[in-house]
Structures are given as C-alpha cells and as structure tokens.
Motif scaffolding. Structure first.
Motif, PDB file in Angstrom:
ATOM      1  N   GLU A 189       0.828  -1.211   0.000  1.00  0.00           N
ATOM      2  CA  GLU A 189       0.000   0.000   0.000  1.00  0.00           C
ATOM      3  C   GLU A 189       0.859   1.257   0.000  1.00  0.00           C
ATOM      4  N   LEU A 190       1.948   1.233   0.742  1.00  0.00           N
ATOM      5  CA  LEU A 190       2.840   2.398   0.777  1.00  0.00           C
ATOM      6  C   LEU A 190       3.507   2.630  -0.577  1.00  0.00           C
ATOM      7  N   THR A 211     -10.223   1.588   1.511  1.00  0.00           N
ATOM      8  CA  THR A 211     -10.687   0.868   0.319  1.00  0.00           C
ATOM      9  C   THR A 211     -11.752   1.667  -0.406  1.00  0.00           C
ATOM     10  N   LEU A 212     -12.738   2.128   0.329  1.00  0.00           N
ATOM     11  CA  LEU A 212     -13.847   2.868  -0.269  1.00  0.00           C
ATOM     12  C   LEU A 212     -13.378   4.177  -0.910  1.00  0.00           C
ATOM     13  N   LEU A 213     -12.618   4.983  -0.172  1.00  0.00           N
ATOM     14  CA  LEU A 213     -12.215   6.279  -0.706  1.00  0.00           C
ATOM     15  C   LEU A 213     -11.192   6.148  -1.834  1.00  0.00           C
ATOM     16  N   TYR A 214     -10.309   5.158  -1.756  1.00  0.00           N
ATOM     17  CA  TYR A 214      -9.378   4.942  -2.867  1.00  0.00           C
ATOM     18  C   TYR A 214     -10.110   4.468  -4.116  1.00  0.00           C
ATOM     19  N   SER A 231      -6.324  -5.978   2.933  1.00  0.00           N
ATOM     20  CA  SER A 231      -6.065  -5.658   4.344  1.00  0.00           C
ATOM     21  C   SER A 231      -7.362  -5.612   5.136  1.00  0.00           C
ATOM     22  N   ALA A 232      -8.425  -5.115   4.508  1.00  0.00           N
ATOM     23  CA  ALA A 232      -9.722  -5.058   5.184  1.00  0.00           C
ATOM     24  C   ALA A 232     -10.242  -6.466   5.475  1.00  0.00           C
ATOM     25  N   VAL A 233     -10.062  -7.377   4.529  1.00  0.00           N
ATOM     26  CA  VAL A 233     -10.492  -8.762   4.740  1.00  0.00           C
ATOM     27  C   VAL A 233      -9.707  -9.388   5.895  1.00  0.00           C
ATOM     28  N   LEU A 234      -8.399  -9.194   5.908  1.00  0.00           N
ATOM     29  CA  LEU A 234      -7.591  -9.734   7.007  1.00  0.00           C
ATOM     30  C   LEU A 234      -7.957  -9.090   8.339  1.00  0.00           C
ATOM     31  N   SER A 235      -8.234  -7.801   8.321  1.00  0.00           N
ATOM     32  CA  SER A 235      -8.645  -7.100   9.542  1.00  0.00           C
ATOM     33  C   SER A 235      -9.997  -7.605  10.034  1.00  0.00           C
ATOM     34  N   PHE A 236     -10.901  -7.870   9.085  1.00  0.00           N
ATOM     35  CA  PHE A 236     -12.218  -8.384   9.457  1.00  0.00           C
ATOM     36  C   PHE A 236     -12.097  -9.762  10.107  1.00  0.00           C
ATOM     37  N   SER A 238      -6.306   0.136  -4.184  1.00  0.00           N
ATOM     38  CA  SER A 238      -7.652  -0.159  -3.672  1.00  0.00           C
ATOM     39  C   SER A 238      -7.790  -1.645  -3.360  1.00  0.00           C
ATOM     40  N   LEU A 239      -7.280  -2.471  -4.249  1.00  0.00           N
ATOM     41  CA  LEU A 239      -7.300  -3.919  -4.011  1.00  0.00           C
ATOM     42  C   LEU A 239      -6.445  -4.304  -2.808  1.00  0.00           C
TER      43      LEU A 239
END
Length: 172
Positions: A47-48, A115-118, A159-164, A153-154
């Motif tokens: 991401e960075l 994810t949403l804003l990107y 990361s969102a899936v892993l965080s969830f 975004s992907l």
C-alpha cells in the motif's frame, strides 16, 4: 547521609521496555521483524509503495487544472501518511502500550474507509484521464496513476479482509 549524596537506584526488568532512573524513564525502541513477513505487513508495504506511485505520478503533472484531481491527491497523500504511521505503530508494537484503544477495530475501520475512498478516487481519476491528450506526459502519468490507484484499492481491500477476520476472532 545527605539527600543529594544518596546513591541512585537503577531498576531494570527483562520484560519491560523501560529503564528507570529515579523519576525518569527511557523507552527502548524495538521492532517486530516477523510483522514485515506476515500478510498484513506485506500488504501495508505494498500500500505504501503503490500509494506513493499514485500521488507522485499526479503531482508531476498539471493536475491543478482539473479540480477532481485535488480529491485524488488528498485521498492518496492522506492515506499514504496514515498508512506509514500505522506501519510504524504496528512495527514497533507501540499499539500494545495503549490497550484502552480497540486497535483491531480501528485498523478494520481504517482499511475499509481506505478501500472505499481509494476506489472512489480511482474511478474519478479514470474518468479524468480522457481529458489528457494521448502520448503527452500528463495523459501517461494520469493513466499510470489510475492503474496504481486501482491496485492500491485492491491492497486495502485485502487488508480489510484480514482485519475483518482478526476482528471476528477477537469477538469469539
């Protein structure tokens, strides 16, 4: 014995990252090498890198002529800085020193919002690419930046899936 002539006591503990000298403490900074080899660590690094490509490719153009590029720049720089801060926080395990904050939830909300804003900024940028003249510097930079915006975004979605999943495990 006088008060100022007392010997100073040094208290150390192998489990504590602090070294105390009377009323004064020094924190030792360490980092978690395994974090960078884990899936969340690798995604943050991705991401960075991708986020840096997005905003530097736009910044090298005359993006200010199209105001929606200002939104894309804001999102990409804002989340790049926050992701860098999150990496440092997780890498140094500084988040473990502030247990009052629900870090699993904070990281989940961060990744979902990124994810949403990107994704919104990538779609916005994709619609603006057509305003450039093909083969010119601005067009090529905007097209490349759009590609990397969708990739980042992907990455945030991963990361969102892993965080969830981590958030679900915490509640079980």
């Amino acid at each position: 014995m006088e008060e100022s002539a007392k010997p100073r006591t040094i208290v150390t503990s192998s489990s504590s990252p602090y070294v105390e000298f009377d009323n004064f403490s020094i924190t030792s900074v360490s980092y978690d090498r395994r974090f960078l080899q884990s899936a969340p660590g690798l995604l943050i690094m991705l991401e960075l890198v991708l986020g840096l490509l997005v905003w530097t490719l736009i910044a090298g153009t005359e993006y200010f002529r199209f105001s929606p590029f200002g939104w894309v720049m804001f999102v990409s720089v804002f989340y790049w800085v926050l992701t860098l801060f999150l990496l440092l926080l997780l890498l140094t395990r500084a988040h473990t020193r502030i247990p009052q904050i629900p870090w699993v939830t904070v990281v989940l909300v961060f990744n979902c919002s990124a994810t949403l804003l990107y994704l919104v900024s990538a779609v916005t940028e994709a619609t603006l690419v057509g305003y450039g003249v093909k083969g010119r510097h601005d067009y090529n930079s905007w097209a490349a930046s759009t590609f990397f915006a969708f990739l980042v975004s992907l990455s945030y979605a991963g990361s969102a899936v892993l965080s969830f999943r981590s958030w679900q495990k915490r509640d079980e």
